[in-house]
Scaffold this motif. Structure first.
Motif, PDB file in Angstrom:
ATOM      1  N   ALA A  24       0.835  -1.207   0.000  1.00 54.93           N
ATOM      2  CA  ALA A  24       0.000   0.000   0.000  1.00 54.93           C
ATOM      3  C   ALA A  24       0.863   1.247   0.000  1.00 54.93           C
ATOM      4  O   ALA A  24       2.030   1.224   0.398  1.00 54.93           O
ATOM      5  CB  ALA A  24      -0.922   0.012   1.223  1.00 54.93           C
ATOM      6  N   VAL A  25       0.256   2.339  -0.460  1.00 57.40           N
ATOM      7  CA  VAL A  25       0.849   3.676  -0.304  1.00 57.40           C
ATOM      8  C   VAL A  25      -0.242   4.602   0.206  1.00 57.40           C
ATOM      9  O   VAL A  25      -1.438   4.362   0.000  1.00 57.40           O
ATOM     10  CB  VAL A  25       1.424   4.234  -1.629  1.00 57.40           C
ATOM     11  CG1 VAL A  25       2.541   3.369  -2.139  1.00 57.40           C
ATOM     12  CG2 VAL A  25       0.335   4.410  -2.671  1.00 57.40           C
ATOM     13  N   ILE A  94      10.252   6.064 -10.964  1.00 52.22           N
ATOM     14  CA  ILE A  94       9.108   5.159 -10.847  1.00 52.22           C
ATOM     15  C   ILE A  94       9.232   4.297  -9.598  1.00 52.22           C
ATOM     16  O   ILE A  94      10.300   3.748  -9.308  1.00 52.22           O
ATOM     17  CB  ILE A  94       8.989   4.273 -12.105  1.00 52.22           C
ATOM     18  CG1 ILE A  94       8.650   5.143 -13.330  1.00 52.22           C
ATOM     19  CG2 ILE A  94       7.932   3.185 -11.912  1.00 52.22           C
ATOM     20  CD1 ILE A  94       8.648   4.397 -14.641  1.00 52.22           C
ATOM     21  N   PHE A  95       8.130   4.197  -8.859  1.00 53.57           N
ATOM     22  CA  PHE A  95       8.051   3.379  -7.652  1.00 53.57           C
ATOM     23  C   PHE A  95       7.043   2.261  -7.895  1.00 53.57           C
ATOM     24  O   PHE A  95       5.923   2.508  -8.368  1.00 53.57           O
ATOM     25  CB  PHE A  95       7.609   4.225  -6.450  1.00 53.57           C
ATOM     26  CG  PHE A  95       8.600   5.282  -6.054  1.00 53.57           C
ATOM     27  CD1 PHE A  95       9.487   5.066  -5.012  1.00 53.57           C
ATOM     28  CD2 PHE A  95       8.651   6.507  -6.728  1.00 53.57           C
ATOM     29  CE1 PHE A  95      10.406   6.032  -4.637  1.00 53.57           C
ATOM     30  CE2 PHE A  95       9.569   7.480  -6.369  1.00 53.57           C
ATOM     31  CZ  PHE A  95      10.448   7.239  -5.312  1.00 53.57           C
ATOM     32  N   THR A 101       2.507   0.787 -10.659  1.00 52.04           N
ATOM     33  CA  THR A 101       3.631   1.709 -10.505  1.00 52.04           C
ATOM     34  C   THR A 101       3.117   3.131 -10.325  1.00 52.04           C
ATOM     35  O   THR A 101       2.017   3.478 -10.775  1.00 52.04           O
ATOM     36  CB  THR A 101       4.575   1.678 -11.724  1.00 52.04           C
ATOM     37  OG1 THR A 101       3.856   2.087 -12.892  1.00 52.04           O
ATOM     38  CG2 THR A 101       5.172   0.299 -11.921  1.00 52.04           C
ATOM     39  N   ILE A 102       3.923   3.954  -9.660  1.00 51.35           N
ATOM     40  CA  ILE A 102       3.645   5.377  -9.502  1.00 51.35           C
ATOM     41  C   ILE A 102       4.867   6.150  -9.987  1.00 51.35           C
ATOM     42  O   ILE A 102       5.988   5.930  -9.505  1.00 51.35           O
ATOM     43  CB  ILE A 102       3.305   5.735  -8.047  1.00 51.35           C
ATOM     44  CG1 ILE A 102       1.926   5.150  -7.684  1.00 51.35           C
ATOM     45  CG2 ILE A 102       3.326   7.252  -7.835  1.00 51.35           C
ATOM     46  CD1 ILE A 102       1.472   5.448  -6.276  1.00 51.35           C
ATOM     47  N   LYS A 103       4.622   7.032 -10.935  1.00 50.02           N
ATOM     48  CA  LYS A 103       5.685   7.841 -11.530  1.00 50.02           C
ATOM     49  C   LYS A 103       5.635   9.256 -10.998  1.00 50.02           C
ATOM     50  O   LYS A 103       4.561   9.865 -10.915  1.00 50.02           O
ATOM     51  CB  LYS A 103       5.518   7.847 -13.050  1.00 50.02           C
ATOM     52  CG  LYS A 103       6.588   8.624 -13.814  1.00 50.02           C
ATOM     53  CD  LYS A 103       6.320   8.549 -15.307  1.00 50.02           C
ATOM     54  CE  LYS A 103       7.366   9.293 -16.117  1.00 50.02           C
ATOM     55  NZ  LYS A 103       7.087   9.209 -17.583  1.00 50.02           N
ATOM     56  N   VAL A 104       6.780   9.786 -10.628  1.00 48.52           N
ATOM     57  CA  VAL A 104       6.878  11.142 -10.092  1.00 48.52           C
ATOM     58  C   VAL A 104       6.941  12.144 -11.244  1.00 48.52           C
ATOM     59  O   VAL A 104       7.800  12.036 -12.124  1.00 48.52           O
ATOM     60  CB  VAL A 104       8.126  11.301  -9.200  1.00 48.52           C
ATOM     61  CG1 VAL A 104       8.238  12.742  -8.682  1.00 48.52           C
ATOM     62  CG2 VAL A 104       8.089  10.314  -8.040  1.00 48.52           C
ATOM     63  N   TYR A 117       1.622  12.617  -8.912  1.00 52.86           N
ATOM     64  CA  TYR A 117       1.970  11.200  -8.980  1.00 52.86           C
ATOM     65  C   TYR A 117       1.059  10.495  -9.978  1.00 52.86           C
ATOM     66  O   TYR A 117      -0.164  10.509  -9.836  1.00 52.86           O
ATOM     67  CB  TYR A 117       1.878  10.563  -7.596  1.00 52.86           C
ATOM     68  CG  TYR A 117       2.873  11.171  -6.627  1.00 52.86           C
ATOM     69  CD1 TYR A 117       4.239  10.989  -6.810  1.00 52.86           C
ATOM     70  CD2 TYR A 117       2.455  11.954  -5.556  1.00 52.86           C
ATOM     71  CE1 TYR A 117       5.167  11.552  -5.937  1.00 52.86           C
ATOM     72  CE2 TYR A 117       3.367  12.520  -4.684  1.00 52.86           C
ATOM     73  CZ  TYR A 117       4.725  12.313  -4.881  1.00 52.86           C
ATOM     74  OH  TYR A 117       5.640  12.882  -4.023  1.00 52.86           O
ATOM     75  N   LEU A 118       1.685   9.878 -10.991  1.00 50.34           N
ATOM     76  CA  LEU A 118       0.977   9.247 -12.096  1.00 50.34           C
ATOM     77  C   LEU A 118       0.957   7.734 -11.890  1.00 50.34           C
ATOM     78  O   LEU A 118       2.012   7.088 -11.859  1.00 50.34           O
ATOM     79  CB  LEU A 118       1.662   9.604 -13.412  1.00 50.34           C
ATOM     80  CG  LEU A 118       1.095   9.024 -14.701  1.00 50.34           C
ATOM     81  CD1 LEU A 118      -0.345   9.488 -14.916  1.00 50.34           C
ATOM     82  CD2 LEU A 118       1.970   9.453 -15.882  1.00 50.34           C
ATOM     83  N   LEU A 119      -0.248   7.183 -11.751  1.00 49.09           N
ATOM     84  CA  LEU A 119      -0.399   5.752 -11.468  1.00 49.09           C
ATOM     85  C   LEU A 119      -0.681   4.974 -12.741  1.00 49.09           C
ATOM     86  O   LEU A 119      -1.562   5.339 -13.523  1.00 49.09           O
ATOM     87  CB  LEU A 119      -1.526   5.543 -10.453  1.00 49.09           C
ATOM     88  CG  LEU A 119      -1.791   4.120  -9.971  1.00 49.09           C
ATOM     89  CD1 LEU A 119      -2.324   4.133  -8.531  1.00 49.09           C
ATOM     90  CD2 LEU A 119      -2.810   3.398 -10.871  1.00 49.09           C
ATOM     91  N   SER A 120       0.069   3.890 -12.923  1.00 45.10           N
ATOM     92  CA  SER A 120      -0.199   2.937 -13.998  1.00 45.10           C
ATOM     93  C   SER A 120      -0.697   1.641 -13.387  1.00 45.10           C
ATOM     94  O   SER A 120      -0.127   1.153 -12.395  1.00 45.10           O
ATOM     95  CB  SER A 120       1.065   2.664 -14.817  1.00 45.10           C
ATOM     96  OG  SER A 120       1.488   3.834 -15.490  1.00 45.10           O
ATOM     97  N   ASP A 121      -1.767   1.072 -13.957  1.00 43.29           N
ATOM     98  CA  ASP A 121      -2.376  -0.122 -13.376  1.00 43.29           C
ATOM     99  C   ASP A 121      -1.591  -1.392 -13.693  1.00 43.29           C
ATOM    100  O   ASP A 121      -0.481  -1.338 -14.254  1.00 43.29           O
ATOM    101  CB  ASP A 121      -3.832  -0.233 -13.810  1.00 43.29           C
ATOM    102  CG  ASP A 121      -3.989  -0.473 -15.316  1.00 43.29           C
ATOM    103  OD1 ASP A 121      -3.000  -0.821 -15.992  1.00 43.29           O
ATOM    104  OD2 ASP A 121      -5.121  -0.308 -15.810  1.00 43.29           O
ATOM    105  N   GLU A 122      -2.179  -2.542 -13.389  1.00 47.60           N
ATOM    106  CA  GLU A 122      -1.511  -3.831 -13.558  1.00 47.60           C
ATOM    107  C   GLU A 122      -1.150  -4.117 -15.013  1.00 47.60           C
ATOM    108  O   GLU A 122      -0.241  -4.915 -15.304  1.00 47.60           O
ATOM    109  CB  GLU A 122      -2.417  -4.954 -13.035  1.00 47.60           C
ATOM    110  CG  GLU A 122      -2.708  -4.880 -11.537  1.00 47.60           C
ATOM    111  CD  GLU A 122      -3.927  -4.033 -11.211  1.00 47.60           C
ATOM    112  OE1 GLU A 122      -4.438  -4.159 -10.082  1.00 47.60           O
ATOM    113  OE2 GLU A 122      -4.369  -3.248 -12.084  1.00 47.60           O
ATOM    114  N   ASN A 123      -1.831  -3.452 -15.926  1.00 43.84           N
ATOM    115  CA  ASN A 123      -1.567  -3.649 -17.359  1.00 43.84           C
ATOM    116  C   ASN A 123      -0.636  -2.585 -17.939  1.00 43.84           C
ATOM    117  O   ASN A 123      -0.433  -2.520 -19.157  1.00 43.84           O
ATOM    118  CB  ASN A 123      -2.885  -3.642 -18.134  1.00 43.84           C
ATOM    119  CG  ASN A 123      -3.802  -4.762 -17.685  1.00 43.84           C
ATOM    120  OD1 ASN A 123      -3.377  -5.917 -17.570  1.00 43.84           O
ATOM    121  ND2 ASN A 123      -5.066  -4.434 -17.427  1.00 43.84           N
TER     122      ASN A 123
END
Length: 470
Positions: A24-25, A94-95, A101-104, A117-123
C-alpha cells in the motif's frame, strides 16, 4: 488494485490510500494516523511508501507519525529539503507497489517541490493522476504561497505552474482520473468545483486555467483576485518541513479535564484562550466570559487557523461532553497543538457551580426587521465579499470575518450596530471575538442572511459601503 479517497470536508482535503498485491501507499495523509493503521490491518497489507505532494500550508500532514508507526519511507519530489530523513525522488522516477507503478512528475508552481503522482495499473496503463495542489477541479494551486522561500514573484511561480500543467499534465490521456489535493472551500485555490474527482478530459474543457490562450494570459488569470493567505499557512509549512510533536502526545495532553473551580486560574496562569466549540445557538445563550466561539459543526479548523493566527497559542476548550477528542484532533490538523485541557462537565458544570456567565445579544430576523424599520442604523455583513456582492441588506457594510482583527479597530464602540452572516455561524464567531475585546454595543442576527431574505428588509447587490465604520 484499490484506490480510496479519504476526504475531510472540514479541510476540503483529499488523502489517498492505494493497495495492490499486499502492498500500500498513502498520499498526503492527515495528522491522525490510526485510521490508516486500521485500514492496513483490515486489508492485510504493508505500507510501502508515504507520498507527499509538497509541504502543505493548510494542514499538518501525518507523514512523520506514519513513518514512526510503520517504517515506510516518506517520498517527496525534486528540490524538497525536509529536516528529516526522506526519499527525494527524481523527476520521472518510478516506484513499484505490488502490481502497479507510480511515476513522479515534478510540477513546480504552487511550490517549488510540488509534484504529481501518475499511477499505472496492472496492465501498465496510465489511469490516475494524484495532482496535489498543482491541479484542482476547476482551478489550479495558488502561486503566491512560496514566494519568500523560492525568492520569486507570484507571477514567476505562475509561469512555472503554466509550464508544469501544459507540458506535463495536459498531454496525458483524457480518460485519466484526476484525484486532487483539495476541493471547494479550501483556501489553496479560488475557483474549485464541488466534485472531488473528475476525468482529465473534462477538466481540459471546464477548468478556466487550462483554457488560456498563452502563458501571459494564464499568469494573469491565476493571479487575479487572490486574497491574502491565512496567517497560519506559514507555520504549518514549517511544521511539515521541520517536524512536530506526535499526535498521540498532543491528544493525551489536550484531553486533560479541568474542573470549573480551576478553569479560570489555569487560563490566567497559562495565558490560554478559552475556545468554545459548541453550536452557535447554545453559545449565544450563555458562555464562559471571554470565550471565543468557533463551532465544530462548521468549517472549524480553517476558521481556527485564520483567526487565532499563532499556532503556539495555549488553548482551553469548552465542548459538549464527548466532543473533547474531536476538538483536539481537528485543532491538531492545522497545527494548534498547545491544548492545555478542557472544561470538565462542559458549560453545564460551569453554570451549576454558579460561575459568572456571559451571553450574546441575539435577535431573530423578524425582530430585526421591526427594530430597523424607519431608523438609520449601522449594519455589518461578515460574509465573504463575493457573497456580499451577490446580495446584501441595503446600506450594510461589507467586513469579512477573515479580516476582523483589522476592521475591528474602525468600530465606534459608542454607536450601536447589527451583525449578520449567511446563517449565524460566522456572525457568532465575530460576536464572540468582539465581545472578548470589549465591544458590547451590538446585536447579532440569528439565522443570518438566510433568515433575513424571507423578511421585507430591503436588499440589493449595489456596492457602496467602502468608507470607515467610524
Amino acid at each position: 488494485m484499490k484506490i480510496e479517497q479519504i476526504y475531510t470536508g472540514c479541510l476540503a482535503q483529499g488523502a489517498y490510500y492505494i493497495t495492490s498485491n499486499g502492498e500500500a501507499v498513502i498520499i498526503d495523509p492527515l495528522r491522525e494516523t490510526q485510521p490508516y493503521i486500521e485500514k492496513l490491518k483490515r486489508d492485510g497489507v504493508n505500507l510501502k511508501y508515504i507520498f507527499e505532494t509538497h509541504f502543505h500550508a493548510d494542514f499538518v500532514s501525518g507523514h512523520l507519525d506514519l513513518i514512526k508507526k510503520t517504517g515506510a519511507p516518506i517520498v517527496y519530489g525534486p528540490t524538497a529539503n525536509p529536516e528529516f530523513d526522506a526519499v527525494i525522488a527524481k523527476d520521472g522516477q518510478i516506484f513499484r507497489i505490488g502490481n502497479i507503478t507510480i511515476k513522479v512528475l515534478h510540477t513546480p508552481g504552487h511550490t517549488m517541490e510540488s509534484s504529481s503522482y501518475l499511477l499505472s495499473d496492472e496492465n501498465g496503463i496510465e489511469t490516475a493522476l494524484f495532482s496535489g495542489d498543482t491541479l484542482f477541479l476547476g482551478d489550479v494551486g495558488r502561486p503566491d504561497l512560496a514566494q519568500k522561500s523560492a525568492d520569486m514573484t507570484q507571477e514567476e511561480l505562475a509561469g512555472l505552474l503554466y509550464d508544469s500543467l501544459y507540458e506535463k499534465i495536459l498531454p496525458l490521456d483524457n480518460n485519466m482520473t484526476v484525484y486532487p489535493g483539495h476541493g471547494a472551500g479550501s483556501a489553496c485555490g479560488k475557483n474549485m468545483q464541488k466534485e472531488t474527482t473528475d476525468t482529465l478530459g473534462n477538466q481540459k474543457k471546464t477548468n478556466y486555467a487550462l483554457n488560456q490562450k498563452d502563458r501571459l494570459s494564464f499568469i494573469k488569470a491565476v493571479t487575479d483576485g487572490l486574497l491574502p493567505p491565512p496567517a497560519y499557512f506559514g507555520m504549518n509549512v514549517a511544521m511539515n518541513k521541520k517536524g512536530y510533536t506526535g499526535f498521540d502526545e498532543v491528544l493525551s495532553k489536550g484531553l486533560r479535564p479541568v474542573s470549573p473551580e480551576n478553569f479560570e486560574e489555569i487560563a490566567e496562569i497559562s495565558g490560554a484562550l478559552v475556545l468554545d466549540v459548541r453550536n452557535n445557538k447554545k453559545f449565544a445563550q450563555g458562555f464562559v466570559p471571554g470565550s471565543v466561539n468557533i463551532g465544530l459543526d462548521g468549517d472549524f479548523a480553517p476558521w481556527v487557523g485564520a483567526l487565532l493566527i499563532n499556532v503556539d497559542q495555549p488553548i482551553l476548550l469548552v465542548t459538549e461532553e464527548g466532543d473533547e477528542e474531536e476538538a483536539v484532533t481537528r485543532l491538531s490538523r492545522v497545527g494548534f497543538d498547545h491544548i492545555v485541557g478542557f472544561l470538565e462537565g462542559g458549560f453545564e458544570a460551569w453554570k451549576s457551580k454558579g460561575k459568572e456567565i456571559d451571553s450574546i445579544n441575539r435577535i431573530t430576523a423578524e425582530q430585526f426587521e421591526k427594530e430597523i424599520k424607519g431608523n438609520d442604523v449601522k449594519m455589518i455583513d461578515v460574509r465573504k465579499e463575493n457573497e456580499y456582492h451577490s446580495e446584501h441588506i441595503e446600506g450594510a457594510y461589507s467586513r469579512p470575518l477573515a479580516y476582523i482583527n483589522e476592521w475591528m479597530t474602525e468600530i465606534n464602540s459608542a454607536e450601536h450596530f447589527y451583525l449578520y452572516c449567511a446563517g449565524g455561524y460566522r456572525s457568532a464567531i465575530a460576536a464572540s471575538i468582539l465581545q472578548a475585546r470589549g465591544y458590547r454595543n451590538f446585536t447579532e442576527i440569528e439565522g443570518g442572511f438566510a433568515a433575513i431574505a424571507v423578511t421585507g428588509i430591503p436588499r440589493t447587490d449595489f456596492v457602496c459601503q467602502t468608507r470607515l465604520l467610524k
